[in-house]
Design a protein around this motif. Sequence first.
Motif, PDB file in Angstrom:
ATOM      1  N   ASP A   1       0.832  -1.203   0.000  1.00 35.92           N
ATOM      2  CA  ASP A   1       0.000   0.000   0.000  1.00 35.92           C
ATOM      3  C   ASP A   1       0.867   1.255   0.000  1.00 35.92           C
ATOM      4  OD1 ASP A   1      -2.300  -1.499  -0.021  1.00 35.92           O
ATOM      5  OD2 ASP A   1      -2.702  -1.296   2.136  1.00 35.92           O
ATOM      6  N   ALA A   2       2.013   1.176   0.694  1.00 44.16           N
ATOM      7  CA  ALA A   2       2.892   2.347   0.789  1.00 44.16           C
ATOM      8  C   ALA A   2       3.294   2.851  -0.583  1.00 44.16           C
ATOM      9  CB  ALA A   2       4.127   2.011   1.617  1.00 44.16           C
ATOM     10  N   PHE A   3       3.526   1.930  -1.524  1.00 44.21           N
ATOM     11  CA  PHE A   3       3.896   2.346  -2.877  1.00 44.21           C
ATOM     12  C   PHE A   3       2.695   2.379  -3.812  1.00 44.21           C
ATOM     13  CE2 PHE A   3       5.091   1.281  -7.266  1.00 44.21           C
ATOM     14  CZ  PHE A   3       5.798   2.428  -7.567  1.00 44.21           C
ATOM     15  N   MET A   4       1.988   1.236  -3.957  1.00 43.32           N
ATOM     16  CA  MET A   4       0.936   1.139  -4.967  1.00 43.32           C
ATOM     17  C   MET A   4      -0.191   2.141  -4.731  1.00 43.32           C
ATOM     18  SD  MET A   4      -0.048  -0.290  -7.798  1.00 43.32           S
ATOM     19  CE  MET A   4       1.323  -1.452  -7.884  1.00 43.32           C
ATOM     20  N   GLN A   5      -0.536   2.380  -3.463  1.00 44.01           N
ATOM     21  CA  GLN A   5      -1.637   3.289  -3.161  1.00 44.01           C
ATOM     22  C   GLN A   5      -1.165   4.714  -2.861  1.00 44.01           C
ATOM     23  OE1 GLN A   5      -4.648   2.268  -3.751  1.00 44.01           O
ATOM     24  NE2 GLN A   5      -3.883   0.191  -4.146  1.00 44.01           N
ATOM     25  N   SER A   6       0.115   4.976  -3.042  1.00 45.14           N
ATOM     26  CA  SER A   6       0.623   6.330  -2.798  1.00 45.14           C
ATOM     27  C   SER A   6       0.003   7.304  -3.786  1.00 45.14           C
ATOM     28  CB  SER A   6       2.146   6.369  -2.925  1.00 45.14           C
ATOM     29  OG  SER A   6       2.544   6.139  -4.268  1.00 45.14           O
ATOM     30  N   ASP A   7      -0.167   8.528  -3.309  1.00 40.70           N
ATOM     31  CA  ASP A   7      -0.771   9.556  -4.164  1.00 40.70           C
ATOM     32  C   ASP A   7       0.063   9.778  -5.420  1.00 40.70           C
ATOM     33  OD1 ASP A   7      -2.860  11.761  -4.418  1.00 40.70           O
ATOM     34  OD2 ASP A   7      -1.010  12.933  -4.563  1.00 40.70           O
ATOM     35  N   ALA A   8       1.389   9.743  -5.272  1.00 42.17           N
ATOM     36  CA  ALA A   8       2.264   9.983  -6.429  1.00 42.17           C
ATOM     37  C   ALA A   8       2.041   8.946  -7.515  1.00 42.17           C
ATOM     38  CB  ALA A   8       3.725   9.995  -5.987  1.00 42.17           C
ATOM     39  N   TRP A   9       1.983   7.660  -7.126  1.00 44.19           N
ATOM     40  CA  TRP A   9       1.835   6.597  -8.121  1.00 44.19           C
ATOM     41  C   TRP A   9       0.413   6.570  -8.685  1.00 44.19           C
ATOM     42  CZ3 TRP A   9       5.198   4.562 -11.018  1.00 44.19           C
ATOM     43  CH2 TRP A   9       4.990   3.358 -11.690  1.00 44.19           C
TER      44      TRP A   9
ATOM     45  N   SER B   1      -4.354  10.714 -13.677  1.00 48.50           N
ATOM     46  CA  SER B   1      -4.359  11.934 -14.490  1.00 48.50           C
ATOM     47  C   SER B   1      -4.468  11.612 -15.977  1.00 48.50           C
ATOM     48  CB  SER B   1      -3.094  12.754 -14.221  1.00 48.50           C
ATOM     49  OG  SER B   1      -1.926  12.044 -14.612  1.00 48.50           O
ATOM     50  N   ARG B   2      -4.304  10.328 -16.331  1.00 50.12           N
ATOM     51  CA  ARG B   2      -4.464   9.867 -17.723  1.00 50.12           C
ATOM     52  C   ARG B   2      -5.693   8.964 -17.859  1.00 50.12           C
ATOM     53  NH1 ARG B   2       1.099  10.933 -15.879  1.00 50.12           N
ATOM     54  NH2 ARG B   2       1.931  12.320 -17.497  1.00 50.12           N
ATOM     55  N   GLY B   3      -6.606   9.003 -16.891  1.00 47.66           N
ATOM     56  CA  GLY B   3      -7.820   8.221 -16.964  1.00 47.66           C
ATOM     57  C   GLY B   3      -7.639   6.753 -16.669  1.00 47.66           C
ATOM     58  N   LEU B   4      -6.575   6.412 -15.931  1.00 45.61           N
ATOM     59  CA  LEU B   4      -6.242   5.018 -15.634  1.00 45.61           C
ATOM     60  C   LEU B   4      -6.067   4.831 -14.127  1.00 45.61           C
ATOM     61  CD1 LEU B   4      -3.525   4.573 -18.412  1.00 45.61           C
ATOM     62  CD2 LEU B   4      -5.919   3.837 -18.536  1.00 45.61           C
ATOM     63  N   VAL B   5      -6.112   3.576 -13.687  1.00 46.79           N
ATOM     64  CA  VAL B   5      -5.881   3.247 -12.284  1.00 46.79           C
ATOM     65  C   VAL B   5      -4.856   2.117 -12.212  1.00 46.79           C
ATOM     66  CG1 VAL B   5      -6.899   2.407 -10.131  1.00 46.79           C
ATOM     67  CG2 VAL B   5      -8.253   3.856 -11.644  1.00 46.79           C
TER      68      VAL B   5
ATOM     69  N   ILE C   1      -3.458  -2.527 -15.039  1.00 48.31           N
ATOM     70  CA  ILE C   1      -4.091  -1.209 -15.050  1.00 48.31           C
ATOM     71  C   ILE C   1      -5.564  -1.356 -15.411  1.00 48.31           C
ATOM     72  CG2 ILE C   1      -3.852   1.154 -15.921  1.00 48.31           C
ATOM     73  CD1 ILE C   1      -1.231   0.094 -17.288  1.00 48.31           C
ATOM     74  N   ALA C   2      -6.389  -0.459 -14.873  1.00 51.07           N
ATOM     75  CA  ALA C   2      -7.806  -0.415 -15.227  1.00 51.07           C
ATOM     76  C   ALA C   2      -8.165   0.950 -15.788  1.00 51.07           C
ATOM     77  CB  ALA C   2      -8.675  -0.713 -14.006  1.00 51.07           C
ATOM     78  N   ASN C   3      -9.197   0.962 -16.616  1.00 49.78           N
ATOM     79  CA  ASN C   3      -9.795   2.228 -17.033  1.00 49.78           C
ATOM     80  C   ASN C   3     -10.443   2.860 -15.802  1.00 49.78           C
ATOM     81  OD1 ASN C   3     -12.581   3.560 -17.843  1.00 49.78           O
ATOM     82  ND2 ASN C   3     -11.184   3.857 -19.564  1.00 49.78           N
ATOM     83  N   GLU C   4     -10.161   4.140 -15.555  1.00 47.09           N
ATOM     84  CA  GLU C   4     -10.624   4.778 -14.316  1.00 47.09           C
ATOM     85  C   GLU C   4     -12.141   4.831 -14.223  1.00 47.09           C
ATOM     86  OE1 GLU C   4      -9.531   8.690 -11.624  1.00 47.09           O
ATOM     87  OE2 GLU C   4      -9.539   8.896 -13.814  1.00 47.09           O
ATOM     88  N   LYS C   5     -12.824   5.209 -15.298  1.00 47.15           N
ATOM     89  CA  LYS C   5     -14.288   5.297 -15.258  1.00 47.15           C
ATOM     90  C   LYS C   5     -14.894   3.922 -14.993  1.00 47.15           C
ATOM     91  CE  LYS C   5     -14.829   9.374 -18.224  1.00 47.15           C
ATOM     92  NZ  LYS C   5     -15.381   9.885 -19.515  1.00 47.15           N
ATOM     93  N   TRP C   6     -14.339   2.897 -15.636  1.00 48.19           N
ATOM     94  CA  TRP C   6     -14.827   1.540 -15.427  1.00 48.19           C
ATOM     95  C   TRP C   6     -14.629   1.123 -13.977  1.00 48.19           C
ATOM     96  CZ3 TRP C   6     -12.079  -2.783 -13.818  1.00 48.19           C
ATOM     97  CH2 TRP C   6     -12.753  -4.014 -13.912  1.00 48.19           C
ATOM     98  N   TYR C   7     -13.440   1.399 -13.437  1.00 46.51           N
ATOM     99  CA  TYR C   7     -13.127   1.008 -12.067  1.00 46.51           C
ATOM    100  C   TYR C   7     -14.050   1.708 -11.075  1.00 46.51           C
ATOM    101  CZ  TYR C   7     -10.559   0.353  -7.715  1.00 46.51           C
ATOM    102  OH  TYR C   7     -10.216   0.042  -6.429  1.00 46.51           O
ATOM    103  N   GLU C   8     -14.243   3.005 -11.255  1.00 50.14           N
ATOM    104  CA  GLU C   8     -15.080   3.765 -10.320  1.00 50.14           C
ATOM    105  C   GLU C   8     -16.547   3.374 -10.427  1.00 50.14           C
ATOM    106  OE1 GLU C   8     -13.951   5.378  -7.951  1.00 50.14           O
ATOM    107  OE2 GLU C   8     -11.869   5.695  -8.530  1.00 50.14           O
TER     108      GLU C   8
END
Length: 349
Positions: A123-131, A137-141, A241-248
């Motif tokens: 979580d420290a890396f994968m869920q970090s705000d930077a990552w 910001s490109r519509g991906l998760v 990676i997932a499409n952000e709209k799909w994931y949300e």
Amino acid sequence: MQIRNVMTGVFALSMMGAANSALADTWRFGLEETEGSVQYAYAEAFKDLIEEKSDGDITVQILPYGVWGSSYSALYDALQGGAIPISFGSGFLGGTVPESQLMSLNYVMPNDQLETAEILNSDAFMQSDAWQQSFRSRGLVPLAAVPEGFQVWTANKPIHTPEDMKGLQIRVMDNSLLRATYQAYGAAPITIAYGELYSALQQGQAEGNIQPVFAHENMGFYEVQDDMIFAEQAQFIGNLIANEKWYEALSDDQQKMLQSTLKEMVQKGHDIQTQFNAERLETIKDKSDINIIYLDEKERSRFRELARPVRKVYVDMVGERGKQALDILLKEVEESKSGSSDSDDGQAT
């Protein structure tokens, strides 16, 4: 295949998924690799878990390289557009998410391959705000990182030192950071499409290659190279990676199911790549007389010294957000190292 034809195929797959959704929700899963690869085996295990946990309410449709097309940019476009909601993205992804080139840095991660998988998926890396924001910001998760085994060099001559690599036309993915890395080693990196690489090596258009062992065997690259060199400089990392709209748009229960599955897949993914690479190396040994070279620590240290300044190249390329992600990763590696009795062989120093 032209992009137009690729997108037509993706659209057709999308319509197939829409038709199937009357009976079950279909998650289309794009791969950068063919059947018989680590990504394909990972996708099969992921599919089994998701379909079991959802009691059949969700089906996972695996789309290997060649089914959706052959241009990685087309795959990433389909991912951003939502036609393929889940996909792998690796070295070529740098054109879409520049910060993702972090995964291409050499001599950063531990030599222990499971430890690498655990750090990258922490979580420290994968869920970090930077990552997260690098992708969002490109519509991906970013969902997970899937190490696929050490990147192994092949060439038509032994390589023990940077001098041996001088001027070598080694094929790298279309990734600015990889080009900078191999230029730092003294090579002359070139980019050739994955599907064209075998013939390029055979005809001498490329003099060297960089792949995990399973890919060298799966694509037959070892057949047209004389030497295979293990420098343990980096694992090949597939970003899931997932499409952000799909994931949300997933329900809370679906997101929880996905996240719990991904946590299970850290160990499963490691086991898959370990088995694949061990078995494929034995196949290569059985079917060829390729010269296999393992660099010792003294030899690796010379490449490590040349790779370290490339971290600044990465930061200069991608900016502050990438620097933050790198700093988080280095901190996690250092903390992991301090809790281990292993030496710093291959680690960030």
